[in-house]
Design an enzyme around this catalytic site. Structure first.
Site, PDB file in Angstrom:
ATOM      1  NE  ARG A  90     -50.811  38.623 -91.040  1.00 13.71           N
ATOM      2  CZ  ARG A  90     -51.000  37.648 -90.175  1.00 13.71           C
ATOM      3  NH1 ARG A  90     -51.118  37.904 -88.897  1.00 13.71           N
ATOM      4  NH2 ARG A  90     -51.091  36.397 -90.577  1.00 13.71           N
ATOM      5  CG  LEU A  92     -46.954  46.789 -92.531  1.00 16.73           C
ATOM      6  CD1 LEU A  92     -46.816  47.551 -93.834  1.00 16.73           C
ATOM      7  CD2 LEU A  92     -45.912  45.678 -92.431  1.00 16.73           C
ATOM      8  CG  HIS A 108     -59.261  50.538 -97.492  1.00  8.19           C
ATOM      9  ND1 HIS A 108     -59.035  49.487 -96.638  1.00  8.19           N
ATOM     10  CD2 HIS A 108     -60.484  51.037 -97.171  1.00  8.19           C
ATOM     11  CE1 HIS A 108     -60.074  49.361 -95.825  1.00  8.19           C
ATOM     12  NE2 HIS A 108     -60.969  50.289 -96.130  1.00  8.19           N
ATOM     13  CG  ASP A 140     -50.884  57.117 -91.004  1.00  7.98           C
ATOM     14  OD1 ASP A 140     -51.465  56.021 -90.860  1.00  7.98           O
ATOM     15  OD2 ASP A 140     -51.457  58.213 -90.810  1.00  7.98           O
ATOM     16  CB  ALA A 141     -48.049  54.596 -87.155  1.00  7.16           C
ATOM     17  CG  ASP A 144     -57.159  50.902 -93.806  1.00  6.62           C
ATOM     18  OD1 ASP A 144     -56.134  50.572 -94.425  1.00  6.62           O
ATOM     19  OD2 ASP A 144     -58.008  50.076 -93.424  1.00  6.62           O
TER      20      ASP A 144
HETATM   21  C1  GAR Z   1     -58.465  44.538-102.489  1.00  6.80           C
HETATM   22  O1  GAR Z   1     -59.812  44.858-102.669  1.00  6.80           O
HETATM   23  C2  GAR Z   1     -57.819  45.517-101.524  1.00  6.80           C
HETATM   24  O2  GAR Z   1     -58.329  46.803-101.606  1.00  6.80           O
HETATM   25  C3  GAR Z   1     -58.171  44.890-100.201  1.00  6.80           C
HETATM   26  O3  GAR Z   1     -57.960  43.521-100.407  1.00  6.80           O
HETATM   27  C4  GAR Z   1     -58.303  43.207-101.760  1.00  6.80           C
HETATM   28  C5  GAR Z   1     -57.225  42.337-102.350  1.00  6.80           C
HETATM   29  O4  GAR Z   1     -57.650  41.768-103.545  1.00  6.80           O
HETATM   30  N1  GAR Z   1     -57.375  45.418 -99.147  1.00  6.80           N
HETATM   31  C6  GAR Z   1     -57.856  45.680 -97.939  1.00  6.80           C
HETATM   32  O5  GAR Z   1     -58.989  45.434 -97.593  1.00  6.80           O
HETATM   33  C7  GAR Z   1     -56.864  46.321 -96.984  1.00  6.80           C
HETATM   34  N2  GAR Z   1     -57.516  46.833 -95.842  1.00  6.80           N
HETATM   35  P1  GAR Z   1     -56.641  40.984-104.492  1.00  6.80           P
HETATM   36  O6  GAR Z   1     -55.838  40.032-103.594  1.00  6.80           O
HETATM   37  O7  GAR Z   1     -57.500  40.233-105.437  1.00  6.80           O
HETATM   38  O8  GAR Z   1     -55.755  41.990-105.168  1.00  6.80           O
END
Ligand code: GAR
Length: 196
Positions: A90, A92, A108, A140-141, A144
């Site tokens: 989400r 924020l 990320h 930040d706001a 990513d």
């Molecule tokens: C991770 O790869 C993380 O980088 C990504 O969700 C996955 C969570 O995996 N986050 C994003 O894409 C945020 N934009 P997990 O639940 O197995 O830790």
């Protein structure tokens, strides 16, 4: 000892890696609680490690700001030094980010600023990229867009599928997350300086 609240939305494999690292008495950080925006599968890891959990669903509120206010009050009970978004899907609102900046970090699965957003792995494959990686940044706001703390690249094998590539990236992410939090805890990484 750096104290942390982790927020998740999914399977929580990165959370699990952090909880395992924190189990070592020599590791300089501890997880105080784990929160989610839905009944996330990964909350099971928190329960296995006897951590407090909380779920605050945006659907229960009239606005994003109201949701974020209740999320923040659940976090503030624990007074953490750091908030870690480990697969928290989400965006924020600014009100929340301003309250904690620069003490929220996000994981990320791409080499930001390439492929921001919720489908970074799919987007890298669709773009025909031959490398990708993982990034940890201050939140930040924007989506990513915050200052980058750590990055690691990896080659994309020809013909690889989205799920397999994401699993490969997660392997890197776990090591990067554990190491980065250790460096924040022992003062080698100073978030205020990176944010300045
Ligand atoms: C991770 O790869 C993380 O980088 C990504 O969700 C996955 C969570 O995996 N986050 C994003 O894409 C945020 N934009 P997990 O639940 O197995 O830790």
């Amino acid at each position: 000892m750096l104290s942390i609240v982790v927020l998740i939305s999914g399977t929580g494999s990165n959370l699990k890696a952090l909880l395992e690292a924190c189990d070592n008495p020599l590791y300089p950080a501890k997880v105080l609680a784990v929160g989610a925006d839905r009944a996330a599968e990964g909350l099971e890891h928190a329960e296995l490690f006897d951590k407090t959990t909380f779920v605050v669903q945006p659907e229960s509120f009239d606005s994003k700001d109201e949701w974020a206010k209740v999320l923040a009050s659940n976090i503030d009970i624990h007074q953490p030094d750091l908030i870690v978004l480990a697969g928290f899907m989400r965006v924020l609102p600014k009100s929340f980010v301003d309250r904690y900046y620069p003490r929220i970090i996000n994981l990320h699965p791409s080499l930001l600023p390439k492929f921001p957003g919720a489908h970074a792995v799919r987007d890298a494959l669709a773009a025909g990229a031959d490398e990708t990686g993982s990034t940890i940044h201050i939140v930040d706001a924007g989506v990513d867009t915050g200052p980058i703390i750590a990055q690691q690249s990896m080659a994309i094998a020809p013909g690889i599928g989205e799920h397999e590539l994401h699993e490969q990236i997660k392997k890197i992410e776990k090591q990067q997350l554990v190491k980065t939090i250790e460096s924040i805890a022992n003062g080698e990484i100073k978030l205020e300086e990176i944010a300045a």
